[in-house]
Design a protein around this motif. Structure first.
Motif, PDB file in Angstrom:
ATOM      1  N   ARG A  74       0.620  -1.235  -0.037  1.00  0.00           N
ATOM      2  CA  ARG A  74       0.065   0.068   0.036  1.00  0.00           C
ATOM      3  C   ARG A  74       0.828   1.235  -0.039  1.00  0.00           C
ATOM      4  O   ARG A  74       0.646   2.272  -0.669  1.00  0.00           O
ATOM      5  CB  ARG A  74      -1.038  -0.189   1.062  1.00  0.00           C
ATOM      6  CG  ARG A  74      -1.926  -1.102   1.141  1.00  0.00           C
ATOM      7  CD  ARG A  74      -3.150  -0.639   2.255  1.00  0.00           C
ATOM      8  NE  ARG A  74      -2.563  -0.472   3.474  1.00  0.00           N
ATOM      9  CZ  ARG A  74      -2.201  -1.334   4.252  1.00  0.00           C
ATOM     10  NH1 ARG A  74      -2.357  -2.848   4.175  1.00  0.00           N
ATOM     11  NH2 ARG A  74      -2.197  -1.198   5.892  1.00  0.00           N
TER      12      ARG A  74
ATOM     13  N   CYS B 169       0.808   4.209  -2.827  1.00  0.00           N
ATOM     14  CA  CYS B 169       0.664   5.794  -2.809  1.00  0.00           C
ATOM     15  C   CYS B 169       1.889   6.406  -3.266  1.00  0.00           C
ATOM     16  O   CYS B 169       1.671   7.362  -4.012  1.00  0.00           O
ATOM     17  CB  CYS B 169       0.554   5.924  -1.313  1.00  0.00           C
ATOM     18  SG  CYS B 169      -0.918   5.588  -0.462  1.00  0.00           S
TER      19      CYS B 169
ATOM     20  N   PRO C 248      -8.231  12.402  -5.075  1.00  0.00           N
ATOM     21  CA  PRO C 248      -8.979  11.799  -4.148  1.00  0.00           C
ATOM     22  C   PRO C 248      -8.545  10.398  -3.711  1.00  0.00           C
ATOM     23  O   PRO C 248      -8.994   9.921  -2.551  1.00  0.00           O
ATOM     24  CB  PRO C 248     -10.400  11.543  -5.148  1.00  0.00           C
ATOM     25  CG  PRO C 248     -10.091  11.655  -6.705  1.00  0.00           C
ATOM     26  CD  PRO C 248      -8.702  12.332  -6.538  1.00  0.00           C
ATOM     27  N   VAL C 249      -7.872   9.619  -4.498  1.00  0.00           N
ATOM     28  CA  VAL C 249      -7.300   8.479  -4.143  1.00  0.00           C
ATOM     29  C   VAL C 249      -6.261   8.569  -2.828  1.00  0.00           C
ATOM     30  O   VAL C 249      -6.625   7.974  -1.970  1.00  0.00           O
ATOM     31  CB  VAL C 249      -6.717   7.653  -5.422  1.00  0.00           C
ATOM     32  CG1 VAL C 249      -6.008   6.570  -4.923  1.00  0.00           C
ATOM     33  CG2 VAL C 249      -7.765   7.348  -6.362  1.00  0.00           C
TER      34      VAL C 249
ATOM     35  N   LEU D 120      -6.422  11.136  -0.695  1.00  0.00           N
ATOM     36  CA  LEU D 120      -7.046  11.558   0.315  1.00  0.00           C
ATOM     37  C   LEU D 120      -7.593  10.519   0.894  1.00  0.00           C
ATOM     38  O   LEU D 120      -7.709  10.612   2.251  1.00  0.00           O
ATOM     39  CB  LEU D 120      -8.140  12.607  -0.284  1.00  0.00           C
ATOM     40  CG  LEU D 120      -7.729  14.059  -0.594  1.00  0.00           C
ATOM     41  CD1 LEU D 120      -8.868  14.868  -0.970  1.00  0.00           C
ATOM     42  CD2 LEU D 120      -7.012  14.625   0.503  1.00  0.00           C
ATOM     43  N   ARG D 121      -8.135   9.723   0.300  1.00  0.00           N
ATOM     44  CA  ARG D 121      -8.672   8.415   1.209  1.00  0.00           C
ATOM     45  C   ARG D 121      -7.770   7.737   1.800  1.00  0.00           C
ATOM     46  O   ARG D 121      -7.881   7.133   2.928  1.00  0.00           O
ATOM     47  CB  ARG D 121      -9.273   7.466   0.104  1.00  0.00           C
ATOM     48  CG  ARG D 121     -10.561   7.829  -0.400  1.00  0.00           C
ATOM     49  CD  ARG D 121     -11.476   6.724  -0.934  1.00  0.00           C
ATOM     50  NE  ARG D 121     -10.792   6.077  -2.263  1.00  0.00           N
ATOM     51  CZ  ARG D 121     -10.643   6.453  -3.647  1.00  0.00           C
ATOM     52  NH1 ARG D 121     -11.332   7.338  -3.736  1.00  0.00           N
ATOM     53  NH2 ARG D 121     -10.000   5.570  -4.270  1.00  0.00           N
ATOM     54  N   MET D 122      -6.380   7.567   1.389  1.00  0.00           N
ATOM     55  CA  MET D 122      -5.423   6.845   1.934  1.00  0.00           C
ATOM     56  C   MET D 122      -4.564   7.448   3.327  1.00  0.00           C
ATOM     57  O   MET D 122      -4.072   7.061   3.847  1.00  0.00           O
ATOM     58  CB  MET D 122      -4.180   6.483   1.233  1.00  0.00           C
ATOM     59  CG  MET D 122      -4.707   5.786  -0.084  1.00  0.00           C
ATOM     60  SD  MET D 122      -5.777   4.300   0.553  1.00  0.00           S
ATOM     61  CE  MET D 122      -4.314   3.304   1.013  1.00  0.00           C
TER      62      MET D 122
ATOM     63  N   SER E  55      -6.553   8.117   5.679  1.00  0.00           N
ATOM     64  CA  SER E  55      -6.891   7.294   7.075  1.00  0.00           C
ATOM     65  C   SER E  55      -6.335   5.750   7.015  1.00  0.00           C
ATOM     66  O   SER E  55      -6.985   4.865   7.900  1.00  0.00           O
ATOM     67  CB  SER E  55      -8.605   7.470   6.755  1.00  0.00           C
ATOM     68  OG  SER E  55      -8.870   6.672   5.703  1.00  0.00           O
ATOM     69  N   ASP E  56      -5.569   5.372   6.204  1.00  0.00           N
ATOM     70  CA  ASP E  56      -5.000   4.137   6.449  1.00  0.00           C
ATOM     71  C   ASP E  56      -4.552   3.564   7.945  1.00  0.00           C
ATOM     72  O   ASP E  56      -4.126   4.696   8.604  1.00  0.00           O
ATOM     73  CB  ASP E  56      -3.907   3.769   5.267  1.00  0.00           C
ATOM     74  CG  ASP E  56      -3.481   2.377   5.177  1.00  0.00           C
ATOM     75  OD1 ASP E  56      -4.044   1.661   4.387  1.00  0.00           O
ATOM     76  OD2 ASP E  56      -2.552   1.816   6.099  1.00  0.00           O
TER      77      ASP E  56
ATOM     78  N   ARG F 230      -0.049   6.591   5.345  1.00  0.00           N
ATOM     79  CA  ARG F 230      -0.461   7.798   5.539  1.00  0.00           C
ATOM     80  C   ARG F 230       0.723   8.775   5.338  1.00  0.00           C
ATOM     81  O   ARG F 230       0.498   9.689   4.511  1.00  0.00           O
ATOM     82  CB  ARG F 230      -0.959   8.201   7.006  1.00  0.00           C
ATOM     83  CG  ARG F 230      -2.206   7.368   7.617  1.00  0.00           C
ATOM     84  CD  ARG F 230      -2.722   7.624   8.936  1.00  0.00           C
ATOM     85  NE  ARG F 230      -1.798   7.848  10.129  1.00  0.00           N
ATOM     86  CZ  ARG F 230      -1.484   6.877  10.767  1.00  0.00           C
ATOM     87  NH1 ARG F 230      -1.888   5.450  10.579  1.00  0.00           N
ATOM     88  NH2 ARG F 230      -0.581   7.074  11.742  1.00  0.00           N
TER      89      ARG F 230
ATOM     90  N   ASP G  74      -6.524  19.016   4.351  1.00  0.00           N
ATOM     91  CA  ASP G  74      -6.510  17.487   4.827  1.00  0.00           C
ATOM     92  C   ASP G  74      -4.964  17.434   5.395  1.00  0.00           C
ATOM     93  O   ASP G  74      -4.643  16.671   6.231  1.00  0.00           O
ATOM     94  CB  ASP G  74      -6.564  16.611   3.818  1.00  0.00           C
ATOM     95  CG  ASP G  74      -8.211  16.790   3.415  1.00  0.00           C
ATOM     96  OD1 ASP G  74      -9.098  15.950   4.246  1.00  0.00           O
ATOM     97  OD2 ASP G  74      -8.671  17.283   2.424  1.00  0.00           O
TER      98      ASP G  74
END
Length: 126
Positions: free
Chosen positions: A53, A57, A70-71, A73-75, A77-78, A84, A102
């Protein structure tokens, strides 16, 4: 065969190698392939291995594709701090100021390395 001559699928397989240098070279090559690298990396964001992962990233940021925003941004919160960290770093590579709120929030992360990179990226995006 050089990394540049390998298919994306071959490079993705190398992201699972024991040797960190091999994983790094594969990630850099995928990151240089734009949309092709982006498409190869996105499915890896759901991998059970945090190392994969993390590299996904990294690749996504290096591709500099608009779809990366956006992809990444979602990560943020990993559950794994390394992931992160790389998501913040990837947002910095993209240089999109929309990420600033963010990234600023990530300055409160539990991990000092995530907080440090978030501070640097926030300054760069400001």
């Amino acid at each position: 065969m050089s990394d540049a001559e390998k298919s994306s699928a071959d490079l993705v397989r190398l992201l699972y190698a024991e040797d960190k240098a091999v994983r790094n070279a594969a990630a850099k090559e995928l990151g240089s392939r734009g949309m092709e690298g982006f498409a190869a990396a996105v499915p890896l964001l759901a991998d059970v291995s945090w190392v994969v992962r993390y590299r996904a990233c990294e690749i996504i940021g290096m591709t500099r594709q608009p779809e990366a925003f956006p992809v990444l941004l979602r990560m943020l919160s990993d559950p794994r701090d390394h992931v992160r960290y790389m998501a913040v770093k990837g947002l910095g590579i993209l240089g999109d100021s929309r990420a600033l709120p963010d990234v600023i929030r990530m300055q409160e992360d539990e991990n000092p390395f995530v907080r440090r990179i978030a501070g640097k990226i926030a300054a760069d995006l400001s």
